[in-house]
Design a protein around this motif. Sequence first.
Motif, PDB file in Angstrom:
ATOM      1  N   THR A  96      89.123 -54.337 -37.176  1.00  0.00           N
ATOM      2  CA  THR A  96      88.133 -53.952 -36.169  1.00  0.00           C
ATOM      3  C   THR A  96      88.244 -52.451 -35.889  1.00  0.00           C
ATOM      4  O   THR A  96      89.300 -51.846 -36.088  1.00  0.00           O
ATOM      5  N   ILE A  97      87.144 -51.876 -35.429  1.00  0.00           N
ATOM      6  CA  ILE A  97      87.110 -50.444 -35.122  1.00  0.00           C
ATOM      7  C   ILE A  97      87.095 -50.272 -33.613  1.00  0.00           C
ATOM      8  O   ILE A  97      86.195 -50.765 -32.923  1.00  0.00           O
ATOM      9  N   GLU A  98      88.113 -49.572 -33.106  1.00  0.00           N
ATOM     10  CA  GLU A  98      88.211 -49.323 -31.669  1.00  0.00           C
ATOM     11  C   GLU A  98      88.633 -47.875 -31.426  1.00  0.00           C
ATOM     12  O   GLU A  98      89.688 -47.438 -31.910  1.00  0.00           O
ATOM     13  N   VAL A 156      89.658 -45.892 -34.411  1.00  0.00           N
ATOM     14  CA  VAL A 156      90.757 -46.433 -35.201  1.00  0.00           C
ATOM     15  C   VAL A 156      90.337 -47.755 -35.846  1.00  0.00           C
ATOM     16  O   VAL A 156      89.890 -48.676 -35.141  1.00  0.00           O
ATOM     17  N   LEU A 157      90.468 -47.812 -37.172  1.00  0.00           N
ATOM     18  CA  LEU A 157      90.259 -49.067 -37.885  1.00  0.00           C
ATOM     19  C   LEU A 157      91.588 -49.808 -37.902  1.00  0.00           C
ATOM     20  O   LEU A 157      92.544 -49.390 -38.579  1.00  0.00           O
ATOM     21  N   LYS A 158      91.664 -50.875 -37.125  1.00  0.00           N
ATOM     22  CA  LYS A 158      92.895 -51.647 -37.032  1.00  0.00           C
ATOM     23  C   LYS A 158      92.901 -52.692 -38.141  1.00  0.00           C
ATOM     24  O   LYS A 158      92.375 -53.794 -37.985  1.00  0.00           O
ATOM     25  N   GLY A 159      93.474 -52.298 -39.261  1.00  0.00           N
ATOM     26  CA  GLY A 159      93.500 -53.166 -40.433  1.00  0.00           C
ATOM     27  C   GLY A 159      93.466 -52.336 -41.692  1.00  0.00           C
ATOM     28  O   GLY A 159      93.691 -51.116 -41.673  1.00  0.00           O
ATOM     29  N   ASP A 160      93.176 -52.992 -42.805  1.00  0.00           N
ATOM     30  CA  ASP A 160      93.129 -52.325 -44.109  1.00  0.00           C
ATOM     31  C   ASP A 160      91.725 -51.829 -44.424  1.00  0.00           C
ATOM     32  O   ASP A 160      90.728 -52.423 -44.002  1.00  0.00           O
ATOM     33  N   VAL A 197      93.050 -45.208 -40.090  1.00  0.00           N
ATOM     34  CA  VAL A 197      93.220 -46.564 -40.587  1.00  0.00           C
ATOM     35  C   VAL A 197      94.686 -46.934 -40.404  1.00  0.00           C
ATOM     36  O   VAL A 197      95.584 -46.274 -40.949  1.00  0.00           O
ATOM     37  N   THR A 198      94.938 -47.976 -39.631  1.00  0.00           N
ATOM     38  CA  THR A 198      96.326 -48.351 -39.365  1.00  0.00           C
ATOM     39  C   THR A 198      96.969 -49.077 -40.539  1.00  0.00           C
ATOM     40  O   THR A 198      98.197 -49.073 -40.665  1.00  0.00           O
ATOM     41  N   GLY A 199      96.159 -49.693 -41.375  1.00  0.00           N
ATOM     42  CA  GLY A 199      96.685 -50.476 -42.487  1.00  0.00           C
ATOM     43  C   GLY A 199      96.745 -49.687 -43.783  1.00  0.00           C
ATOM     44  O   GLY A 199      96.915 -48.458 -43.805  1.00  0.00           O
ATOM     45  N   ILE A 249      89.957 -38.690 -42.209  1.00  0.00           N
ATOM     46  CA  ILE A 249      90.397 -40.080 -42.080  1.00  0.00           C
ATOM     47  C   ILE A 249      91.871 -40.148 -42.481  1.00  0.00           C
ATOM     48  O   ILE A 249      92.217 -39.885 -43.635  1.00  0.00           O
ATOM     49  N   THR A 250      92.693 -40.487 -41.542  1.00  0.00           N
ATOM     50  CA  THR A 250      94.120 -40.632 -41.804  1.00  0.00           C
ATOM     51  C   THR A 250      94.432 -42.095 -42.080  1.00  0.00           C
ATOM     52  O   THR A 250      94.112 -42.970 -41.268  1.00  0.00           O
ATOM     53  N   ILE A 251      95.041 -42.368 -43.222  1.00  0.00           N
ATOM     54  CA  ILE A 251      95.432 -43.736 -43.580  1.00  0.00           C
ATOM     55  C   ILE A 251      96.946 -43.840 -43.411  1.00  0.00           C
ATOM     56  O   ILE A 251      97.716 -43.202 -44.131  1.00  0.00           O
ATOM     57  N   LYS A 252      97.370 -44.638 -42.454  1.00  0.00           N
ATOM     58  CA  LYS A 252      98.782 -44.740 -42.114  1.00  0.00           C
ATOM     59  C   LYS A 252      99.591 -45.485 -43.176  1.00  0.00           C
ATOM     60  O   LYS A 252     100.779 -45.208 -43.376  1.00  0.00           O
ATOM     61  N   GLY A 253      98.966 -46.438 -43.825  1.00  0.00           N
ATOM     62  CA  GLY A 253      99.675 -47.247 -44.804  1.00  0.00           C
ATOM     63  C   GLY A 253      99.715 -46.601 -46.175  1.00  0.00           C
ATOM     64  O   GLY A 253      99.547 -45.390 -46.334  1.00  0.00           O
TER      65      GLY A 253
END
Length: 426
Positions: free
Chosen positions: A118-120, A123-127, A158-160, A212-216
């Motif tokens: 989901t986008i909040e 932040v995209l919480k997921g992959d 992106v948290t994933g 866009i920062t991708i954490k994973g």
Amino acid sequence: MLDLLALTLGSLLGKTPPSIEVVPVVAWQEAKVFDVPTQSDPVVESIIADYLKNLASLGFSADKQGIWLQSDWAYLGNHQAKTPLSAASLTKIATSLAALETWGTEHRFETEFLTVGTIENGVLKGDLIVKGSGDPLFVWEEAIAVGNELNELGIKEVTGNLIIVDNFAMNFKSDSQTSGQLLQLALNSNRWTPLIKQQYQNLPPNTPKPEITIKGTVKVEKNVPETAQTLLTHQSLTMAELLKQMNIYSNNVMSEMIAESVGGAAVVSEMAAKAAKVDPQEVQLINGSGLGVENRISPRASVGMLIAMEEKLKDNPLSVADLFPMGGRDTTGTVQWRNLPDGVAVKTGTLAQVSALAGVIPTKERGPVWFAIINHGSNVDRFRVEQDRFLQRLATHWDLTPVVSPVKATESVKLGDPKRNLTKES
């Protein structure tokens, strides 16, 4: 990536190209005529004879040279016409023909960007999931356009993980893991290298820079989760535009990807021989690019494939000349240093001991005249000079009528065009 990459790649891999074996055939003056009527032209016959004689005087064996020349209605001359010779990037004619047979000129490959998250608050919480379908020209500019669209959708982080599924390649890197890493880099302008910044300059002024920062990490998976939702779909250039770019630069990776999407070298060989109306033995391919002397095509089959392409395009505003580089029009790629007559569209082919040229000459007297020249020997640079002289002599003999179609395949392609990003809103 030009034809000369074949030689360079061989050197990098530490391999020496195997010797080329040629099946002996009768002399061109005695060869059996193909299934078009002979229409004698003493000047053309003399030009062909002089060309072969000159090559012989330079020390090149006549039985390793091939020629086929015909108009739409008459055979004009040949030498070793039905012998399958190592044809280098003339193989890309077969790949182009198979692509047109399969998809036509307007087909676009689609790359989907999906998520189960989901986008909040940016932040995209997921992959972030990327599902490719074989786009052979997904480069920095395309990735920047996608990144900007994801920003517009409210995604800054992106948290994933970045997950790559199916046939996704970026910057001509066929390895999915590598392509994913390049995409991750392109989506975050704060991490851009000088090369990306340079490519960004090709985009229209004031084009945004994606953040866009991708954490994973980058992961490669086999399937997209059933619950995944599409964020956007990125469309490639049209097939006509892709083939033009592939042929003008003789890009080996693009041709390999397109051939694989069709079904592989065996399928391309079968489709090309059938369309060209020649024996299957005259089109023997191990890949879709021409890398490797095992790719063998006869001069007759090379011409037959070009004619089949023109027939395929008869109800289309495009012609064969729109899908290949043309003398007097195109100043980059494989024709940059050639001395071709204006209006002659060609496909070049180069390996360590192979120099090939096939295409169409637009004449007033005979309409389009189709030709193929395949030379084998140790001096490919000299072969190119002699091929250009051969065509210049033919151009002097015939009045040429070069026509450049005012259609989009001849215009500069618009890499990174945001209009090719499709969302639910669009």
